[in-house]
Design a protein around this motif. Structure first.
Motif, PDB file in Angstrom:
ATOM      1  N   LYS A  61       1.089   4.134  -3.002  1.00  0.00           N
ATOM      2  CA  LYS A  61       0.909   5.563  -2.732  1.00  0.00           C
ATOM      3  C   LYS A  61       2.103   6.364  -3.240  1.00  0.00           C
ATOM      4  CE  LYS A  61      -2.193   5.066   1.234  1.00  0.00           C
ATOM      5  NZ  LYS A  61      -2.373   5.227   2.700  1.00  0.00           N
TER       6      LYS A  61
ATOM      7  N   VAL B   1       0.835  -1.201   0.000  1.00  0.00           N
ATOM      8  CA  VAL B   1       0.000   0.000   0.000  1.00  0.00           C
ATOM      9  C   VAL B   1       0.871   1.251   0.000  1.00  0.00           C
ATOM     10  CG1 VAL B   1      -1.594   1.364   1.403  1.00  0.00           C
ATOM     11  CG2 VAL B   1      -2.029  -1.073   1.038  1.00  0.00           C
TER      12      VAL B   1
ATOM     13  N   TYR C 126      -2.230   4.472  -5.996  1.00  0.00           N
ATOM     14  CA  TYR C 126      -3.054   3.849  -4.953  1.00  0.00           C
ATOM     15  C   TYR C 126      -4.539   4.093  -5.194  1.00  0.00           C
ATOM     16  CZ  TYR C 126      -5.215   3.117  -0.389  1.00  0.00           C
ATOM     17  OH  TYR C 126      -6.050   2.714   0.626  1.00  0.00           O
TER      18      TYR C 126
ATOM     19  N   TRP D 199      -6.164  -3.129   4.504  1.00  0.00           N
ATOM     20  CA  TRP D 199      -6.650  -2.479   3.281  1.00  0.00           C
ATOM     21  C   TRP D 199      -8.131  -2.801   3.135  1.00  0.00           C
ATOM     22  CZ3 TRP D 199      -3.772  -3.307  -2.057  1.00  0.00           C
ATOM     23  CH2 TRP D 199      -4.078  -2.240  -2.915  1.00  0.00           C
TER      24      TRP D 199
END
Length: 205
Positions: A116, A112, A121, A147
């Motif tokens: 980003k 994640v 993302y 998530w």
């Protein structure tokens, strides 16, 4: 291979049925924004084959390989599995490598973070996770923990020479499944995983 001492010593029909129902879950598989390929030493080949098939079937356009442990070749899991993907036809430009993670939670958290950093993302609304069939539910529950908003699907990999339905007949397979079975409740209590949300994880009964 020996199973942990706290695991059930005998597989009863009732226990097998409960493990099949709860642990060895299956989900719908439809086109997704990302394949999250969990790194591995022991079942890398089987996992890569599943990810490649998803690519060939047009179900994913990006494959993110996460794994920072070193393999016998001295490379980290992500790089070695990434090379295997390229060798089997997945374009390098469509592969993302995350080479820090050393456990399943880090696989998700660091992936994640990387998405980003790359600025993509927000474009990821759905994920197909690829990992060993014995840990099917744990992958999804880990995604749910770290998530939760993403749509979660699973394409499991089986490295053993028997079908998933026959796992109790193969000592190594059975040991691996029971080991995973023993992790779920402690991991829930610690907070490593979270129970699945049917709205974001389409389990097949």
């Amino acid at each position: 291979m020996t199973c942990a001492a706290n695991l059930p010593p005998k597989l009863t029909p009732q226990l097998i049925a409960e493990i099949n129902r709860y642990l060895l879950v299956r989900t719908e598989i439809r086109k997704a924004d990302l394949c999250l390929l969990f790194g591995s030493h022991k079942s890398a080949e089987a996992r890569v084959q599943v990810a490649v098939q998803l690519w060939r079937d047009g179900l994913v356009e990006r494959v993110l390989v996460s794994g920072g442990e070193c393999t016998e070749t001295g490379q980290c899991e992500a790089r070695e599995m990434g090379e295997a993907l390229v060798a089997l036809g997945v374009p390098k430009s469509h592969i993302i490598l995350e080479a820090r993670a050393t456990n399943t939670g880090e696989n998700v958290v660091f992936s994640v973070e990387l998405l980003k950093e790359l600025g993509i993302y927000d474009a990821i609304q759905s994920v197909i996770a690829v990992g060993s069939v014995s840990a099917s539910r744990r992958y999804l529950m880990t995604l749910e923990r770290y998530w939760p908003e993403v749509i979660k699907m699973l394409a499991s990999a089986n490295k053993y020479p028997v079908s998933v339905a026959d796992w109790p007949l193969h000592p190594g397979f059975a040991c691996e499944v029971l080991d995973e079975w023993g992790k779920i409740q402690p991991y829930l209590k610690i907070g490593y995983v979270r129970e699945l949300n049917p709205e974001t994880c389409p389990i097949i009964d």
